[in-house]
Design a protein around this motif. Sequence first.
Motif, mmCIF file in Angstrom:
data_model
loop_
_atom_site.group_PDB
_atom_site.id
_atom_site.type_symbol
_atom_site.label_atom_id
_atom_site.label_comp_id
_atom_site.label_asym_id
_atom_site.label_seq_id
_atom_site.Cartn_x
_atom_site.Cartn_y
_atom_site.Cartn_z
ATOM 1 N N ASP A 164 1.332 -6.163 5.992
ATOM 2 C CA ASP A 164 1.980 -7.304 5.356
ATOM 3 C C ASP A 164 2.592 -6.864 4.034
ATOM 4 O O ASP A 164 3.771 -6.583 3.945
ATOM 5 C CB ASP A 164 0.987 -8.457 5.171
ATOM 6 C CG ASP A 164 1.657 -9.750 4.756
ATOM 7 O OD1 ASP A 164 2.895 -9.744 4.613
ATOM 8 O OD2 ASP A 164 0.970 -10.766 4.559
ATOM 9 N N CYS A 165 1.766 -6.756 2.980
ATOM 10 C CA CYS A 165 2.326 -6.484 1.648
ATOM 11 C C CYS A 165 2.882 -5.075 1.509
ATOM 12 O O CYS A 165 3.836 -4.850 0.785
ATOM 13 C CB CYS A 165 1.269 -6.727 0.579
ATOM 14 S SG CYS A 165 -0.070 -5.509 0.573
ATOM 15 N N ARG A 166 2.264 -4.120 2.148
ATOM 16 C CA ARG A 166 2.575 -2.683 2.003
ATOM 17 C C ARG A 166 2.471 -2.236 0.549
ATOM 18 O O ARG A 166 3.177 -1.341 0.094
ATOM 19 C CB ARG A 166 3.957 -2.348 2.589
ATOM 20 C CG ARG A 166 4.040 -2.622 4.088
ATOM 21 C CD ARG A 166 5.154 -1.874 4.763
ATOM 22 N NE ARG A 166 5.136 -2.121 6.207
ATOM 23 C CZ ARG A 166 5.702 -1.327 7.092
ATOM 24 N NH1 ARG A 166 6.318 -0.242 6.698
ATOM 25 N NH2 ARG A 166 5.663 -1.599 8.366
ATOM 26 N N ILE A 176 -2.472 -4.585 -1.397
ATOM 27 C CA ILE A 176 -3.029 -5.826 -1.945
ATOM 28 C C ILE A 176 -3.657 -6.713 -0.865
ATOM 29 O O ILE A 176 -4.725 -7.283 -1.063
ATOM 30 C CB ILE A 176 -1.920 -6.631 -2.669
ATOM 31 C CG1 ILE A 176 -1.340 -5.816 -3.826
ATOM 32 C CG2 ILE A 176 -2.460 -7.964 -3.187
ATOM 33 C CD1 ILE A 176 -0.048 -6.380 -4.378
ATOM 34 N N CYS A 177 -2.982 -6.843 0.276
ATOM 35 C CA CYS A 177 -3.374 -7.911 1.217
ATOM 36 C C CYS A 177 -4.543 -7.556 2.127
ATOM 37 O O CYS A 177 -5.223 -8.453 2.637
ATOM 38 C CB CYS A 177 -2.165 -8.326 2.047
ATOM 39 S SG CYS A 177 -1.684 -7.101 3.276
ATOM 40 N N GLY A 178 -4.762 -6.280 2.386
ATOM 41 C CA GLY A 178 -5.865 -5.873 3.263
ATOM 42 C C GLY A 178 -5.527 -5.943 4.740
ATOM 43 O O GLY A 178 -6.411 -5.823 5.584
ATOM 44 N N CYS A 219 -3.390 -3.888 6.529
ATOM 45 C CA CYS A 219 -3.203 -2.617 7.226
ATOM 46 C C CYS A 219 -4.536 -1.898 7.407
ATOM 47 O O CYS A 219 -5.518 -2.228 6.740
ATOM 48 C CB CYS A 219 -2.232 -1.721 6.469
ATOM 49 S SG CYS A 219 -2.864 -1.175 4.874
ATOM 50 N N CYS A 256 -1.128 1.727 3.921
ATOM 51 C CA CYS A 256 0.267 1.454 3.538
ATOM 52 C C CYS A 256 0.680 2.248 2.298
ATOM 53 O O CYS A 256 1.865 2.421 2.033
ATOM 54 C CB CYS A 256 0.486 -0.040 3.314
ATOM 55 S SG CYS A 256 -0.564 -0.755 2.032
#
Length: 254
Positions: free
Chosen positions: A61-63, A66-68, A70, A88
Amino acid sequence: MTKTLNLTLKVWRQKGPDSGGRLETYNAENISTDMSFLEMIDVINEELTITGKEPIAFDHDCREGICGMCGAVVSGRPHGPEKGTTLCQLHMRHFSDGDTIVIEPWRSRAFKIIKDLVVDRGALDKIIQAGGYVSVNTGGAPDSNAIPIPQDTAEKAMDAAACIGCGACVAACPNASAMLFTSAKISQLALLPQGRPEAARRAIAMVRIMDELGFGNCSNERECEAECPKEISIVNIARMNREFFKASFLSEVK
Ligand code: FES
């Protein structure tokens, strides 16, 4: 200077949760060392798509770490060979020309494989959900900032709150334990006065659901701490155990 790499990838391919899976081999040619690991998979997917083949499914998602979202096991290591790095944010300069890289999904009884490298990490959401809300109304920012919290305690809470819930700790643990994750979520609130009113109920509920969901126990292997991209400390597991035992002795907690 930008260099390029020629790599052999062995990627886990699985059509769906109930299909069998296997490693398939791909040649990744002229991969720039400036690319991230996910960009390298993007290149492979473009080639697969052009030739009418099914691209490799993977979460992201964020790459930006941050989002967790990957995560994959890269040659035996969750998120790959670099310490404190999400997949990522892993760059291809950390690999060498001619390398063979094996890419597999997180493996745990609690994480069903949805497709290829994508797993269902909903079990982690269920643990957070069991923790419930914080009932303390701290008011606006100036009011909440007026609550005195020692600097050291605030930093420990922030360090625990850095957990992005990627599931690498579960994938790294030989017992597929989610204790590092759960303890980080318990600690980030238990350390602060705003989190104390529900601390006992929260610890009991989160540990109980964690066990029900099929995660294993902690046997102090410390693989979780070593592979966590946010370098969450296992000190949090000791805190969670203390919180849980304290709460278990409180008669009002069922
Ligand atoms: S894609 Fe968000 S942390 Fe990697």
